[in-house]
Scaffold this motif. Structure first.
Motif, PDB file in Angstrom:
ATOM      1  N   ALA A 191      36.694  34.257  43.190  1.00 26.41           N
ATOM      2  CA  ALA A 191      36.020  34.770  41.988  1.00 26.41           C
ATOM      3  C   ALA A 191      36.854  34.487  40.748  1.00 26.41           C
ATOM      4  N   LYS A 192      38.151  34.672  40.858  1.00 27.81           N
ATOM      5  CA  LYS A 192      39.028  34.396  39.714  1.00 27.81           C
ATOM      6  C   LYS A 192      38.998  32.918  39.347  1.00 27.81           C
ATOM      7  N   LYS A 193      39.016  32.065  40.358  1.00 24.96           N
ATOM      8  CA  LYS A 193      38.946  30.616  40.102  1.00 24.96           C
ATOM      9  C   LYS A 193      37.642  30.270  39.382  1.00 24.96           C
ATOM     10  N   TRP A 194      36.536  30.846  39.845  1.00 26.84           N
ATOM     11  CA  TRP A 194      35.233  30.615  39.226  1.00 26.84           C
ATOM     12  C   TRP A 194      35.255  31.106  37.778  1.00 26.84           C
ATOM     13  N   ALA A 195      35.803  32.285  37.544  1.00 29.46           N
ATOM     14  CA  ALA A 195      35.876  32.847  36.189  1.00 29.46           C
ATOM     15  C   ALA A 195      36.746  31.973  35.292  1.00 29.46           C
ATOM     16  N   ASP A 196      37.895  31.526  35.807  1.00 26.49           N
ATOM     17  CA  ASP A 196      38.788  30.662  35.018  1.00 26.49           C
ATOM     18  C   ASP A 196      38.087  29.371  34.612  1.00 26.49           C
ATOM     19  N   GLU A 197      37.378  28.750  35.563  1.00 28.36           N
ATOM     20  CA  GLU A 197      36.656  27.506  35.265  1.00 28.36           C
ATOM     21  C   GLU A 197      35.552  27.744  34.237  1.00 28.36           C
ATOM     22  N   ASP A 198      34.857  28.870  34.368  1.00 25.95           N
ATOM     23  CA  ASP A 198      33.791  29.185  33.425  1.00 25.95           C
ATOM     24  C   ASP A 198      34.355  29.463  32.035  1.00 25.95           C
ATOM     25  N   TYR A 199      35.502  30.106  31.966  1.00 27.27           N
ATOM     26  CA  TYR A 199      36.145  30.394  30.677  1.00 27.27           C
ATOM     27  C   TYR A 199      36.506  29.087  29.968  1.00 27.27           C
ATOM     28  N   ILE A 200      37.044  28.136  30.734  1.00 26.31           N
ATOM     29  CA  ILE A 200      37.399  26.834  30.152  1.00 26.31           C
ATOM     30  C   ILE A 200      36.151  26.131  29.638  1.00 26.31           C
ATOM     31  N   THR A 201      35.074  26.183  30.420  1.00 25.55           N
ATOM     32  CA  THR A 201      33.828  25.519  30.031  1.00 25.55           C
ATOM     33  C   THR A 201      33.191  26.178  28.805  1.00 25.55           C
ATOM     34  N   ARG A 202      33.124  27.501  28.775  1.00 28.66           N
ATOM     35  CA  ARG A 202      32.457  28.235  27.699  1.00 28.66           C
ATOM     36  C   ARG A 202      33.313  28.377  26.447  1.00 28.66           C
ATOM     37  N   GLY A 203      34.578  28.502  26.628  1.00 28.94           N
ATOM     38  CA  GLY A 203      35.459  28.739  25.489  1.00 28.94           C
ATOM     39  C   GLY A 203      35.511  30.215  25.125  1.00 28.94           C
ATOM     40  N   ARG A 204      36.496  30.572  24.369  1.00 27.22           N
ATOM     41  CA  ARG A 204      36.750  31.973  24.024  1.00 27.22           C
ATOM     42  C   ARG A 204      35.575  32.642  23.328  1.00 27.22           C
ATOM     43  N   ASP A 205      34.926  31.957  22.396  1.00 30.85           N
ATOM     44  CA  ASP A 205      33.836  32.566  21.613  1.00 30.85           C
ATOM     45  C   ASP A 205      32.577  32.839  22.439  1.00 30.85           C
ATOM     46  N   ASN A 206      32.391  32.126  23.532  1.00 27.80           N
ATOM     47  CA  ASN A 206      31.202  32.308  24.360  1.00 27.80           C
ATOM     48  C   ASN A 206      31.487  33.021  25.686  1.00 27.80           C
ATOM     49  N   TRP A 207      32.670  33.541  25.815  1.00 26.38           N
ATOM     50  CA  TRP A 207      33.058  34.213  27.062  1.00 26.38           C
ATOM     51  C   TRP A 207      32.477  35.615  27.106  1.00 26.38           C
ATOM     52  N   TYR A 208      31.935  36.006  28.232  1.00 22.35           N
ATOM     53  CA  TYR A 208      31.328  37.333  28.379  1.00 22.35           C
ATOM     54  C   TYR A 208      32.041  38.177  29.408  1.00 22.35           C
ATOM     55  N   GLY A 209      32.984  37.642  30.113  1.00 19.68           N
ATOM     56  CA  GLY A 209      33.751  38.402  31.095  1.00 19.68           C
ATOM     57  C   GLY A 209      33.082  38.463  32.450  1.00 19.68           C
ATOM     58  N   TYR A 210      33.888  38.609  33.458  1.00 13.59           N
ATOM     59  CA  TYR A 210      33.424  38.745  34.831  1.00 13.59           C
ATOM     60  C   TYR A 210      33.915  40.083  35.362  1.00 13.59           C
ATOM     61  N   ASP A 211      33.202  40.617  36.339  1.00 18.11           N
ATOM     62  CA  ASP A 211      33.579  41.897  36.920  1.00 18.11           C
ATOM     63  C   ASP A 211      33.196  41.892  38.390  1.00 18.11           C
ATOM     64  N   MET A 212      34.065  42.455  39.224  1.00 17.31           N
ATOM     65  CA  MET A 212      33.779  42.542  40.644  1.00 17.31           C
ATOM     66  C   MET A 212      34.486  43.783  41.179  1.00 17.31           C
ATOM     67  N   GLN A 213      33.704  44.682  41.789  1.00 21.22           N
ATOM     68  CA  GLN A 213      34.318  45.891  42.339  1.00 21.22           C
ATOM     69  C   GLN A 213      33.584  46.360  43.591  1.00 21.22           C
ATOM     70  N   THR A 214      34.322  47.076  44.439  1.00 20.90           N
ATOM     71  CA  THR A 214      33.768  47.662  45.650  1.00 20.90           C
ATOM     72  C   THR A 214      34.202  49.109  45.718  1.00 20.90           C
ATOM     73  N   VAL A 215      33.250  50.010  45.987  1.00 23.13           N
ATOM     74  CA  VAL A 215      33.529  51.442  46.071  1.00 23.13           C
ATOM     75  C   VAL A 215      33.087  51.941  47.440  1.00 23.13           C
ATOM     76  N   PHE A 216      33.967  52.634  48.121  1.00 19.14           N
ATOM     77  CA  PHE A 216      33.665  53.259  49.404  1.00 19.14           C
ATOM     78  C   PHE A 216      33.482  54.750  49.165  1.00 19.14           C
ATOM     79  N   SER A 217      32.303  55.279  49.500  1.00 17.92           N
ATOM     80  CA  SER A 217      32.008  56.705  49.342  1.00 17.92           C
ATOM     81  C   SER A 217      31.838  57.326  50.725  1.00 17.92           C
ATOM     82  N   LEU A 218      32.611  58.354  50.992  1.00 16.04           N
ATOM     83  CA  LEU A 218      32.516  59.051  52.270  1.00 16.04           C
ATOM     84  C   LEU A 218      31.256  59.908  52.256  1.00 16.04           C
ATOM     85  N   LYS A 219      30.368  59.693  53.216  1.00 17.38           N
ATOM     86  CA  LYS A 219      29.104  60.416  53.271  1.00 17.38           C
ATOM     87  C   LYS A 219      29.080  61.493  54.354  1.00 17.38           C
ATOM     88  N   ARG A 220      29.880  61.291  55.391  1.00 21.75           N
ATOM     89  CA  ARG A 220      29.979  62.312  56.423  1.00 21.75           C
ATOM     90  C   ARG A 220      31.259  62.066  57.211  1.00 21.75           C
TER      91      ARG A 220
END
Length: 190
Positions: free
Chosen positions: A30-59
């Motif tokens: 994901a970081k590699k993909w984001a880095d490549e996209d940042y280079i392609t888009r440039g700073r002014d067109n960058w929107y950021g990437y986000d990736m998260q996982t949450v584990f919620s105990l249900k029982r």
């Protein structure tokens, strides 16, 4: 997670959770993909990437440990993506529980669960939320990764694009324990 007095089970569950990945890619990829996209888009067109996982105990009790796993990401595109999964473990062994482990008859259970979900989809609150002909896809909701045992009953996750569009969000169908005759008695809470 540490199960009191059972280091082997705790270690087995923690090892499984450490390797569970709903994103379909590693953080490094994901970081590699984001880095490549940042280079392609440039700073002014960058929107950021986000990736998260949450584990919620249900029982968590002497019979089962159930987690709801929520993975969300934004990797460009029209909207962020979210997906949910479930993990169920035997607290004595640390082994992952399957539908066959918790039901009296797996084939019959699948039919009863599918019918219960179909019945719930007819509720007024769901009017207009499903794809045309969704009834033929309801059975696709139930997999080993989409059910868990919660405090109120047997849950089935309805991820987007199976029977409903992104706009409907992720659905959670609950079959109360009093109506879940397909479960082995030791897994119910009454």
């Amino acid at each position: 997670m540490d199960i009191a007095g059972n280091k082997e089970a705790s270690q087995a569950i923690n090892n499984y959770i450490r390797t569970f990945n709903l994103h379909g890619m590693s953080v490094e990829d994901a970081k590699k993909w984001a880095d490549e996209d940042y280079i392609t888009r440039g700073r002014d067109n960058w929107y950021g990437y986000d990736m998260q996982t949450v584990f919620s105990l249900k029982r968590a009790d002497e019979r089962v440990i159930s987690f709801l796993v929520t993975a969300s990401s934004y990797m460009g595109g029209a909207h962020p993506n979210t997906m949910e999964a479930a993990l169920n473990f035997d607290p004595k062994t640390g082994n992952r529980l399957t539908l066959a482990d918790v039901t009296t008859d797996e084939r019959m259970a699948v039919k009863e669960i599918t019918n219960a979900i179909l019945e719930q989809t007819k509720q007024e609150k769901y009017t207009g939320m499903f794809f045309e002909g969704y009834e033929s896809s309801v059975g696709d909701l139930l997999t080993e990764d989409t059910w868990y045992l919660g405090e109120r009953g047997f849950h089935v996750i309805g991820n987007e694009y199976i029977i409903s569009p992104h706009a409907a969000g992720i659905l959670n169908f609950v079959i109360p324990y009093t109506e879940a005759g397909f479960l082995k008695e030791k897994y119910t809470i009454i």
